[in-house]
Design a protein around this motif. Structure first.
Motif, short mmCIF file in Angstrom:
data_model
loop_
_atom_site.label_atom_id
_atom_site.label_comp_id
_atom_site.label_asym_id
_atom_site.label_seq_id
_atom_site.Cartn_x
_atom_site.Cartn_y
_atom_site.Cartn_z
N THR A 51 23.05 28.61 54.96
CA THR A 51 23.73 27.83 56.01
C THR A 51 24.55 26.70 55.40
N ASN A 52 24.15 26.23 54.22
CA ASN A 52 24.90 25.17 53.54
C ASN A 52 24.91 25.47 52.03
N PRO A 53 25.84 26.34 51.58
CA PRO A 53 25.87 26.76 50.18
C PRO A 53 25.99 25.60 49.20
N MET A 54 26.81 24.60 49.52
CA MET A 54 27.01 23.48 48.61
C MET A 54 25.71 22.69 48.42
N ASN A 55 24.97 22.55 49.48
CA ASN A 55 23.69 21.84 49.38
C ASN A 55 22.68 22.63 48.55
N SER A 56 22.67 23.95 48.75
CA SER A 56 21.77 24.80 47.97
C SER A 56 22.09 24.71 46.49
N LEU A 57 23.38 24.68 46.15
CA LEU A 57 23.77 24.52 44.76
C LEU A 57 23.32 23.17 44.22
N ALA A 58 23.50 22.11 45.01
CA ALA A 58 23.12 20.77 44.57
C ALA A 58 21.63 20.70 44.23
N VAL A 59 20.81 21.32 45.07
CA VAL A 59 19.36 21.35 44.81
C VAL A 59 19.08 22.08 43.50
N ALA A 60 19.78 23.21 43.27
CA ALA A 60 19.58 23.97 42.04
C ALA A 60 19.98 23.16 40.81
N LEU A 61 21.08 22.43 40.92
CA LEU A 61 21.55 21.64 39.78
C LEU A 61 20.54 20.54 39.42
N VAL A 62 19.94 19.94 40.41
CA VAL A 62 18.93 18.91 40.14
C VAL A 62 17.78 19.49 39.33
N LYS A 63 17.31 20.66 39.73
CA LYS A 63 16.18 21.30 39.04
C LYS A 63 16.55 21.66 37.60
N LEU A 64 17.76 22.15 37.39
CA LEU A 64 18.16 22.56 36.05
C LEU A 64 18.46 21.37 35.15
N ARG A 65 18.93 20.28 35.73
CA ARG A 65 19.18 19.08 34.93
C ARG A 65 17.88 18.48 34.39
N ARG A 66 16.80 18.66 35.14
CA ARG A 66 15.51 18.10 34.72
C ARG A 66 15.04 18.71 33.39
N ILE A 67 15.49 19.94 33.10
CA ILE A 67 15.09 20.56 31.84
C ILE A 67 16.25 20.58 30.83
N ASN A 68 17.26 19.74 31.09
CA ASN A 68 18.40 19.61 30.19
C ASN A 68 19.12 20.95 29.95
N ALA A 69 19.23 21.75 31.04
CA ALA A 69 19.80 23.08 30.89
C ALA A 69 21.28 23.16 31.23
N LEU A 70 21.83 22.17 31.95
CA LEU A 70 23.25 22.23 32.28
C LEU A 70 23.81 20.84 32.50
N GLU A 71 25.13 20.80 32.64
CA GLU A 71 25.84 19.55 32.91
C GLU A 71 26.84 19.81 34.03
N ALA A 72 27.24 18.75 34.71
CA ALA A 72 28.18 18.89 35.82
C ALA A 72 28.90 17.58 36.07
N ASP A 73 30.09 17.68 36.66
CA ASP A 73 30.78 16.50 37.15
C ASP A 73 31.06 16.74 38.63
N SER A 74 31.99 16.02 39.18
CA SER A 74 32.23 16.13 40.62
C SER A 74 32.82 17.48 41.02
N ASP A 75 33.40 18.19 40.06
CA ASP A 75 34.06 19.47 40.38
C ASP A 75 33.45 20.65 39.64
N LEU A 76 33.22 20.51 38.33
CA LEU A 76 32.82 21.64 37.49
C LEU A 76 31.34 21.59 37.11
N VAL A 77 30.82 22.80 36.84
CA VAL A 77 29.45 22.95 36.33
C VAL A 77 29.53 23.79 35.06
N TRP A 78 28.80 23.40 34.03
CA TRP A 78 28.81 24.15 32.78
C TRP A 78 27.47 24.01 32.08
N THR A 79 27.27 24.81 31.03
CA THR A 79 26.04 24.72 30.26
C THR A 79 26.34 24.88 28.78
N ASN A 80 25.59 24.16 27.98
CA ASN A 80 25.64 24.31 26.52
C ASN A 80 24.34 24.92 26.01
#
Length: 501
Positions: A51-80
């Motif tokens: 129902t809210n794809p952007m919110n679902s993505l935001a929740v996922a990014l929070v979880k992945l950031r906790r394990i230092n798995a990705l980075e993001a700015d206001s527009d792009l998402v990437w991983t090293n």
């Protein structure tokens, strides 16, 4: 810098870390392989039914950031993040074949419920799974051919059978059957018979003996070291055009370049749009502009074998790619002139006596014709090899070649008159024979003795050509040909024959 590593082969997990959210791990894998993407793109791709794809993505990014798995700015998402499949691709494309094979422990993202990820991501996973497995299969074949070239046929067959059994790989392409069969047959591996039956079921004809398979595999790149070094010295952004008739060794030269690593070999295919380029494209359904962009973004150097047999759509996209000058090296083989201005043109000609001096007797027996040289090195009958070579020529070219061989001194005009060919057909025949390395500009036949032996095994053909030539020659030159044509002599030939005697 990331301190975690993503495992995608055989299983899906973060190395040494409890993190069991499969969908988020697939998101990481997608970013690792495809590069940075916009937030909105990822939200619509992975959470299209939310129902809210952007919110679902935001929740996922929070979880992945906790394990230092990705980075993001206001527009792009990437991983090293380090990723096993990226490491394998890097190894294989830099020629580290064994390292890539050893690291492949199972199919990419083996099993994930499709209702959790959606059909688009499921299609991407399946495509990626087949692509990486196909690259691993090709690495096996390269190593097997290296073993075979050194005469280690049992080891080559063992590695070839591993290539056939790579988990997750797509069905064999038609052009892969002869290559794999030759390796298995040379090592007398029982899997050769299984592959032969499979090929027959698909209408693919495989016919070869153990000895011929071994001879073909052991055949090295004789006399082409200068051309090989020329191609290997290409700089990024440069295109080379390798031109020569059938049987001049273009494909063998490409295979030697391929063994140097960091190259993708694409043999010409036809029948369907973009058939030649299909193995390297993610999708063929997005139109020519999208396909062109995929080619621009890919990192591998390209070996494009046999431009003349390539589907028209692939040719058109490649011509546009040439104008964009991507930062890769491209080598194209062809029997004809290039449709664009390449950075280098290599014209393959018959091998010289100097190039064959390491093989005493080879030049005298073959005239330096590459296909005959290969047969000579494999200790195969040269007449048989010549017969196979003739099948690739149109009838007029065959007749001109044989007619010239029957003459003690070549005479193109005489042969044309004897065969009743018009100027256009004769010119085409000469051009074909020149490009195939079978004659020189004066009409001198390379490997003439082999041609004469070939004709001697076909007495009616020899007699017919000999009589046509003898009727136009001066009597003192005609006698040997009249003798060859004895079975076809007519009353009108008797005066000329008497004069010849």
């Amino acid at each position: 810098m990331s301190i975690v590593k993503l495992i995608t082969l055989g299983k899906l997990q973060i190395e040494n870390l409890e993190f069991s959210r499969d969908k988020l791990l697939i998101l990481l894998a997608y970013l690792a392989l495809e590069g940075s993407k916009s937030r909105r793109f990822l939200a619509n791709l992975f959470w299209s039914d939310s129902t809210n794809p952007m919110n679902s993505l935001a929740v996922a990014l929070v979880k992945l950031r906790r394990i230092n798995a990705l980075e993001a700015d206001s527009d792009l998402v990437w991983t090293n993040i380090e990723c096993d499949v990226v490491e394998i691709k890097t190894a294989l494309r830099s020629g580290q074949w064994q390292r890539g094979i050893d690291a492949y422990v199972g199919p990419f993202v083996r099993s994930i419920p499709t209702d959790d990820i959606g059909s688009e991501i499921d299609d991407w996973i399946r495509t990626e799974r087949e692509n990486i497995a196909h690259e691993v299969r090709q690495a096996h074949l390269v190593l097997a051919e290296k073993q075979a070239s050194a005469g280690n046929f049992l080891e080559a067959a063992r590695i070839a059978e591993q290539a056939r059994q790579v988990l997750g790989a797509p069905p064999l392409e038609p052009e892969e059957f002869p290559r794999l069969y030759r390796l298995l047959l040379a090592g007398e591996h029982p899997a050769a018979e299984h592959l032969l039956r499979e090929a027959r079921g698909l209408g693919i004809r495989l016919s070869e003996s153990v000895q011929s398979a071994r001879g073909r595999l052991r055949q090295g790149l004789v006399g082409r070291s200068r051309e090989l070094q020329n191609l290997l010295s290409l700089e990024l952004g440069q295109w080379a055009w390798v031109q020569g008739g059938n049987g001049m060794g273009k494909t063998i030269l490409m295979q030697k370049v391929l063994q140097q690593g960091d190259w993708l070999y694409l043999p010409a295919r036809s029948g369907l749009p973009y058939a030649t380029l299909e193995p390297m494209l993610d999708s063929l359904n997005d139109g020519s502009e999208s396909l062109l962009q995929q080619l621009v973004n890919q990192q591998e150097n390209l070996l494009l074998d046999d431009w003349d047999q390539m589907d028209t759509e692939s040719q058109q996209v490649l011509l546009r790619l040439r104008n964009l000058r991507p930062g890769i090296k491209v080598i194209v083989t062809s029997t004809s002139e290039p449709p664009f201005m390449p950075d280098r043109i290599l014209e393959l000609e018959s091998l010289t006596a100097t190039e064959l001096e390491g093989f005493p007797g080879a030049f005298e027996a073959t005239g330096g014709v590459p296909s005959l040289v290969g047969a000579w090195l494999r200790d195969e009958p040269l007449e048989t090899a010549l017969g196979v070579r003739m099948l690739g020529l149109h009838e007029a070219a065959q007749q001109v070649h044989q007619g010239l061989a029957l003459l003690e001194s070549p005479d193109l005009s005489l042969v044309r008159q004897a065969l009743g060919l018009d100027s256009v057909v004769m010119a085409q025949a000469i051009s074909t024979l020149l490009s195939a390395g079978l004659i020189d500009l004066n009409g001198e036949v390379f490997g003439r003795e082999t041609v004469l032996k070939y004709l001697a095994e076909r007495p009616m053909l020899e007699a017919r050509l000999s009589l046509a030539l003898a009727r136009l020659l001066k009597p003192q030159l005609a006698l040997p040909l009249y003798r060859k044509a004895k079975a076809l002599l007519e009353e009108s030939d008797v005066p000329q024959l008497r004069a010849a005697h």
